[in-house]
Motif scaffolding. Structure first.
Motif, mmCIF file in Angstrom:
data_model
loop_
_atom_site.group_PDB
_atom_site.id
_atom_site.type_symbol
_atom_site.label_atom_id
_atom_site.label_comp_id
_atom_site.label_asym_id
_atom_site.label_seq_id
_atom_site.Cartn_x
_atom_site.Cartn_y
_atom_site.Cartn_z
ATOM 1 N N ASP A 172 0.823 -1.186 0.000
ATOM 2 C CA ASP A 172 0.000 0.000 0.000
ATOM 3 C C ASP A 172 0.877 1.264 0.000
ATOM 4 O OD1 ASP A 172 -2.925 0.260 0.788
ATOM 5 O OD2 ASP A 172 -1.902 1.761 2.036
ATOM 6 N N GLU A 173 0.550 2.244 -0.827
ATOM 7 C CA GLU A 173 1.354 3.468 -0.947
ATOM 8 C C GLU A 173 1.523 4.206 0.382
ATOM 9 O OE1 GLU A 173 3.354 5.128 -3.050
ATOM 10 O OE2 GLU A 173 3.234 3.272 -4.198
ATOM 11 N N PHE A 174 0.402 4.331 1.095
ATOM 12 C CA PHE A 174 0.434 5.095 2.348
ATOM 13 C C PHE A 174 1.330 4.410 3.375
ATOM 14 C CE2 PHE A 174 -1.339 5.976 6.627
ATOM 15 C CZ PHE A 174 -1.078 7.326 6.684
ATOM 16 N N GLU A 185 1.763 8.286 12.714
ATOM 17 C CA GLU A 185 0.470 8.354 12.032
ATOM 18 C C GLU A 185 -0.523 9.284 12.729
ATOM 19 O OE1 GLU A 185 -2.304 4.937 11.196
ATOM 20 O OE2 GLU A 185 -0.685 4.473 9.813
ATOM 21 N N GLU A 192 -5.380 16.700 9.762
ATOM 22 C CA GLU A 192 -6.709 16.767 9.136
ATOM 23 C C GLU A 192 -7.805 17.051 10.167
ATOM 24 O OE1 GLU A 192 -7.347 13.873 5.816
ATOM 25 O OE2 GLU A 192 -5.523 12.956 6.615
ATOM 26 N N ALA A 195 -11.048 18.643 9.028
ATOM 27 C CA ALA A 195 -11.957 17.745 8.287
ATOM 28 C C ALA A 195 -12.722 16.850 9.262
ATOM 29 C CB ALA A 195 -11.161 16.904 7.289
ATOM 30 N N TYR A 199 -16.768 16.869 9.715
ATOM 31 C CA TYR A 199 -17.534 15.622 9.606
ATOM 32 C C TYR A 199 -18.412 15.437 10.841
ATOM 33 C CZ TYR A 199 -18.732 10.756 9.949
ATOM 34 O OH TYR A 199 -19.456 9.598 10.117
ATOM 35 N N ARG A 203 -22.565 14.799 11.341
ATOM 36 C CA ARG A 203 -23.103 13.605 12.018
ATOM 37 C C ARG A 203 -23.943 13.990 13.233
ATOM 38 N NH1 ARG A 203 -20.808 8.736 12.333
ATOM 39 N NH2 ARG A 203 -22.624 7.953 13.435
ATOM 40 N N ARG A 206 -27.339 14.725 12.080
ATOM 41 C CA ARG A 206 -28.088 13.545 11.585
ATOM 42 C C ARG A 206 -28.335 12.506 12.665
ATOM 43 N NH1 ARG A 206 -24.258 14.141 7.654
ATOM 44 N NH2 ARG A 206 -23.204 12.194 8.149
ATOM 45 N N ALA B 13 -21.035 6.274 5.309
ATOM 46 C CA ALA B 13 -21.548 7.157 6.367
ATOM 47 C C ALA B 13 -20.456 7.591 7.336
ATOM 48 C CB ALA B 13 -22.676 6.458 7.127
ATOM 49 N N HIS B 14 -19.303 6.927 7.300
ATOM 50 C CA HIS B 14 -18.244 7.262 8.248
ATOM 51 C C HIS B 14 -16.974 7.788 7.597
ATOM 52 C CE1 HIS B 14 -20.941 4.837 10.703
ATOM 53 N NE2 HIS B 14 -20.495 5.571 11.688
ATOM 54 N N LEU B 15 -17.055 8.010 6.322
ATOM 55 C CA LEU B 15 -15.887 8.460 5.582
ATOM 56 C C LEU B 15 -15.608 9.939 5.868
ATOM 57 C CD1 LEU B 15 -13.916 7.271 3.498
ATOM 58 C CD2 LEU B 15 -15.439 8.133 1.714
ATOM 59 N N VAL B 16 -14.457 10.225 6.433
ATOM 60 C CA VAL B 16 -14.074 11.613 6.692
ATOM 61 C C VAL B 16 -13.324 12.164 5.480
ATOM 62 C CG1 VAL B 16 -12.731 13.162 8.185
ATOM 63 C CG2 VAL B 16 -13.976 11.230 9.184
ATOM 64 N N THR B 17 -12.278 11.470 5.083
ATOM 65 C CA THR B 17 -11.566 11.848 3.863
ATOM 66 C C THR B 17 -11.131 10.609 3.103
ATOM 67 O OG1 THR B 17 -9.521 12.025 5.161
ATOM 68 C CG2 THR B 17 -10.597 14.078 4.590
ATOM 69 N N ARG B 19 -8.312 9.472 0.575
ATOM 70 C CA ARG B 19 -7.043 9.970 0.036
ATOM 71 C C ARG B 19 -6.760 9.365 -1.329
ATOM 72 N NH1 ARG B 19 -4.172 8.546 5.709
ATOM 73 N NH2 ARG B 19 -4.652 10.436 6.868
ATOM 74 N N ASP B 21 -4.118 7.953 -2.387
ATOM 75 C CA ASP B 21 -3.362 6.690 -2.378
ATOM 76 C C ASP B 21 -4.234 5.481 -2.050
ATOM 77 O OD1 ASP B 21 -3.847 6.864 0.330
ATOM 78 O OD2 ASP B 21 -1.838 7.517 0.856
ATOM 79 N N SER B 23 -6.029 5.003 0.683
ATOM 80 C CA SER B 23 -6.387 4.915 2.095
ATOM 81 C C SER B 23 -7.445 5.976 2.401
ATOM 82 C CB SER B 23 -5.156 5.090 2.977
ATOM 83 O OG SER B 23 -4.675 6.409 2.895
ATOM 84 N N LEU B 25 -9.728 8.053 5.821
ATOM 85 C CA LEU B 25 -9.887 8.309 7.241
ATOM 86 C C LEU B 25 -11.349 8.043 7.563
ATOM 87 C CD1 LEU B 25 -7.704 9.310 9.153
ATOM 88 C CD2 LEU B 25 -8.577 11.641 8.852
ATOM 89 N N TYR B 27 -14.434 7.741 10.548
ATOM 90 C CA TYR B 27 -14.786 8.209 11.884
ATOM 91 C C TYR B 27 -15.223 7.033 12.750
ATOM 92 C CZ TYR B 27 -16.527 11.263 15.547
ATOM 93 O OH TYR B 27 -16.709 11.914 16.745
ATOM 94 N N THR B 160 -10.589 8.735 14.780
ATOM 95 C CA THR B 160 -10.634 8.166 13.429
ATOM 96 C C THR B 160 -9.640 7.016 13.316
ATOM 97 O OG1 THR B 160 -8.851 9.582 12.605
ATOM 98 C CG2 THR B 160 -11.098 10.437 12.395
ATOM 99 N N VAL B 162 -7.144 5.159 10.129
ATOM 100 C CA VAL B 162 -6.724 5.112 8.730
ATOM 101 C C VAL B 162 -7.101 3.709 8.248
ATOM 102 C CG1 VAL B 162 -4.786 5.206 7.141
ATOM 103 C CG2 VAL B 162 -4.817 6.687 9.172
ATOM 104 N N LYS B 164 -8.666 1.073 4.794
ATOM 105 C CA LYS B 164 -8.848 0.876 3.366
ATOM 106 C C LYS B 164 -10.122 0.058 3.231
ATOM 107 C CE LYS B 164 -6.027 -0.067 -0.626
ATOM 108 N NZ LYS B 164 -4.796 -0.610 -1.152
#
Lengths: 214, 472
Positions: A172-174, A185, A192, A195, A199, A203, A206, B13-17, B19, B21, B23, B25, B27, B160, B162, B164
């Protein structure tokens, strides 16, 4: 976290499939509240003939002389080759901690259990997936020559044997980026933070019950 | 465009970002914390000078290390290292302001029993815990999976993970389950079919009429062992059973929030036209009461079978694994399962320690006696509240009269971190989830079964077909 760029090391073969985390580090050693010191008890039930307990002097314990990591030829090994589904079972990060504390830098297998695989990267231990055929060839090479070594080139994503063609692997790239640079990490994620807050705001509107105090 | 699977919906519903590559983030709504995999995470926070992102997201309890004999404070725990872990969790949760159900609290119990019981896990959540059996909570239509200690720290600090996106797998069990066939038999059968690594890389949805016929407790038993099939996360879609289970629990939404929540939760099902990367179909009628014979959960057979012959296995790696397992277990290929004698019996664990499990075991134990050859039968409820309910129903008396031991809640002999354990060479009929070498004690030999099958083995001294016991 320690960086992983390139590593050359002695290879030890662990010819078993489905090596589970209870074998890698038995439960009695999980009572430690530290991240270090697990190496002497890595594969404890296979390495020693008696039952291990935390805090004891391992140098006076009866050793299983037949177990591969106890053989003179594999002292100082830092690359482990093994069979499919390595690291199955529990989520204990003590498993990669123990492998690293023992001195391993990379594990090569046809497949890994998901949680173990993930845990390795958090600690600078590199799990490498190669095909069953390539792993079998490595087993034969190790068994055929004392002092067999491999070079692992993370940048180029290849395992380089002493002779013959290099074996490419996927990563994996990351994860690669974090390993190559030894990145923290949590620090990266906190970049972020805006962000995450944005988010959360959505939530909370909702699904307010998710954020209730208790 | 194809519809979405339950997992797709939970993920989105839980996707923050997301990326570039690959991967992402995601929640995390709820983190469950216990004493074994959290000390190094809290220490990490302290060393970096970080605070938890949202303390109300976490709930902690003690389970892995606690004795199952009565104790009043950490000082009563004889084992030094266990006591330190229990004390460390108490100190850490106080320091960081996290709710803990500790010693003496009736809500204390096994993480995956306590959390759903409190309503701390409700549909639509992402749930993590430093424990691979976190998949249990997926029974409530959650994305729930185990994480390592570094990730425990990451979730505490950032709320959060990280991650995939995994692939989608659906296991459908259609039809009616036979008499004596329980949720445990269903999941052991599934693992026998897909193998211990069959679900690696997948989020596994359990579906079909047989799954829908299970209670929440039964669904938790099935999702619990998704990890034994290699899948980090197992899940079941929302239906009336889910909604009824959650309603009125302490942490569950109330009033207007409840109506809003229920309306949303009802959408947490895979769309009819959803595409799965892998589909497995199982006929409920093919499932019999199961017994594991080896050292991997995929080494499992129906109780009326004979043990398999490694010579018939074409895969060389599997064959050598079987041979090694026979050596460790002290068993011979071809012998009938019912000839395996048991030395100890363990009824408990996050797989099978809920009230329904205890009722099933008590039904078998009632009016019967532990066999003289069986050294010990432990019954360990999953939480203080399960214990209380069982005692209200008089189940404790049934067990004690049968010669079983009625204990305090905890993980107990599932992984033998506390004093409950097997001696080398002993065979155990266990309702837990892992039959790995040494799991229940150095040299111990574990056989995974349902609570009813465990109780039946306790009274017979060897494995018996529960369906025949019923007719007796």
């Amino acid at each position: 976290m320690e960086k992983f760029v390139r590593h050359d090391g002695l290879v030890a073969p662990l010819d078993r499939a489905n090596v589970d985390t209870d074998q890698i580090i038995p439960k009695q050693f999980l009572k430690s509240i530290k991240r270090t010191g697990f190496g002497p008890n890595l594969f404890d039930e296979w390495r020693y003939l008696d039952e291990g307990s935390p805090g004891q002097d391992n140098s006076v314990r009866p050793v299983n002389k037949d177990f591969v990591l106890n053989l003179p030829a594999f002292q100082g090994a830092s690359v482990l080759i093994t069979r499919r589904n390595f690291g199955c079972g529990s989520s204990r990060e003590h498993a990669p901690w123990a492998l690293m504390d023992f001195g391993f830098k990379a594990i090569i297998a046809p497949s890994f259990a998901d949680i173990f695989y993930n845990n390795c990267f958090k600690n600078g231990l590199l799990p490498i997936v190669l095909s069953e055929d390539n792993v079998e060839a490595l087993f034969q090479a190790v068994n055929g020559k004392e002092g067999y070594r491999l070079t692992i080139d993370l940048e180029g994503q290849q395992v380089i044997p002493e002779s013959g063609a290099a074996l490419p692997f996927e990563i994996d790239e990351f994860r690669k980026h974090c390993l190559l640079n030894g990145l923290d990490e949590i620090g990266l994620t906190l970049n972020e933070a805006d962000a995450i807050r944005a988010y959360e705001k959505g939530r909370m509107e909702r699904e307010p019950w998710v954020f209730a105090d208790h | 465009m194809a519809g979405k699977t339950l997992y797709d919906k939970l993920w989105e519903a839980h996707l923050v970002t997301q990326r570039e590559d690959g991967s992402a983030l995601i929640y995390i709504d709820r983190q469950i914390i216990h004493e074994v995999t959290s000390p190094q995470a809290f220490e990490g926070l302290r060393l970096a000078g970080r605070q938890p992102w949202r303390t109300s997201a976490s709930v902690a309890t003690i389970d892995h290390n606690v004795p199952t004999t009565p104790f009043k404070s950490a000082a009563d725990i004889a084992d030094d290292t266990s006591r330190i872990q229990v004390q460390t969790l108490q100190d850490n949760t106080r320091e960081f302001g996290i709710t803990e159900f500790g010693i003496g609290d009736v809500r204390q119990g096994i993480v995956h029993v306590m959390a759903p019981e409190q309503g701390a896990v409700v549909p639509g959540m992402t749930v993590v815990c430093g424990d691979s059996h976190t998949s249990t909570n997926g029974a409530l239509a959650c994305l729930a999976h185990g994480i390592g200690t570094s990730e425990v720290e990451h979730v505490l600090a950032t709320q959060t993970l990280v991650a995939k996106k995994m692939n989608n797998m659906r296991v459908s069990v259609e039809g009616e389950l036979g008499a004596g066939v329980t949720a445990k038999d269903v999941v052991l059968h599934i693992i026998g079919v897909i193998g211990t690594a069959g679900g690696t890389g997948y989020a596994l949805e359990f579906a079909g009429s047989a799954m829908r016929s299970l209670s929440m407790e039964g669904r938790m038993t099935v999702c619990n062992m998704a990890i034994e099939a290699g899948a980090r996360a197992g899940m079941v879609a929302v239906d009336d059973v889910t909604i009824d289970y959650v309603k009125g629990r302490p942490f569950a939404p109330q009033g207007a929030d409840w109506d809003k929540a229920e309306a949303y939760w009802r959408t947490l099902v895979s769309d009819a036209d959803a595409r799965f990367d892998e589909e497995v179909n199982i006929d409920a009628a093919d499932i019999k009461p199961q017994v594991s014979w080896g050292t991997s959960p995929e080494m499992v057979v129906p109780v009326d079978a004979n043990l398999p012959d490694p010579a018939a296995e074409s895969d060389e790696v599997k064959r050598s694994g079987m041979t090694r397992a026979y050596e460790y277990m002290g068993l011979t290929p071809g012998m009938p399962v019912t000839d395996i004698k048991v030395d100890r019996v363990f009824i408990g664990s996050c797989t099978n320690s809920r009230i329904e499990d205890l009722r099933a075991a008590a039904e078998v134990a009632k009016g019967r006696q532990k066999a003289g050859s069986v050294k010990q039968v432990l019954v360990v409820p999953g939480s203080g509240l399960v214990k209380q309910q069982a005692e209200k129903e008089g189940l404790d008396k049934v067990f004690v009269e049968a010669g079983f031991e009625w204990r305090e809640p905890g993980c107990s002999m599932c992984l033998a971190m506390n004093p409950d354990r097997l001696e080398a060479g002993e065979h155990c009929a266990s309702t837990s989830n892992r039959n790995f070498e040494g799991r229940q004690g150095n040299g111990g030999r574990t056989h995974l079964v349902s609570p009813a099958m465990a109780a039946a083995a306790a009274v017979a001294g060897h494995f018996v077909d529960i369906r025949e016991l019923d007719q007796a």
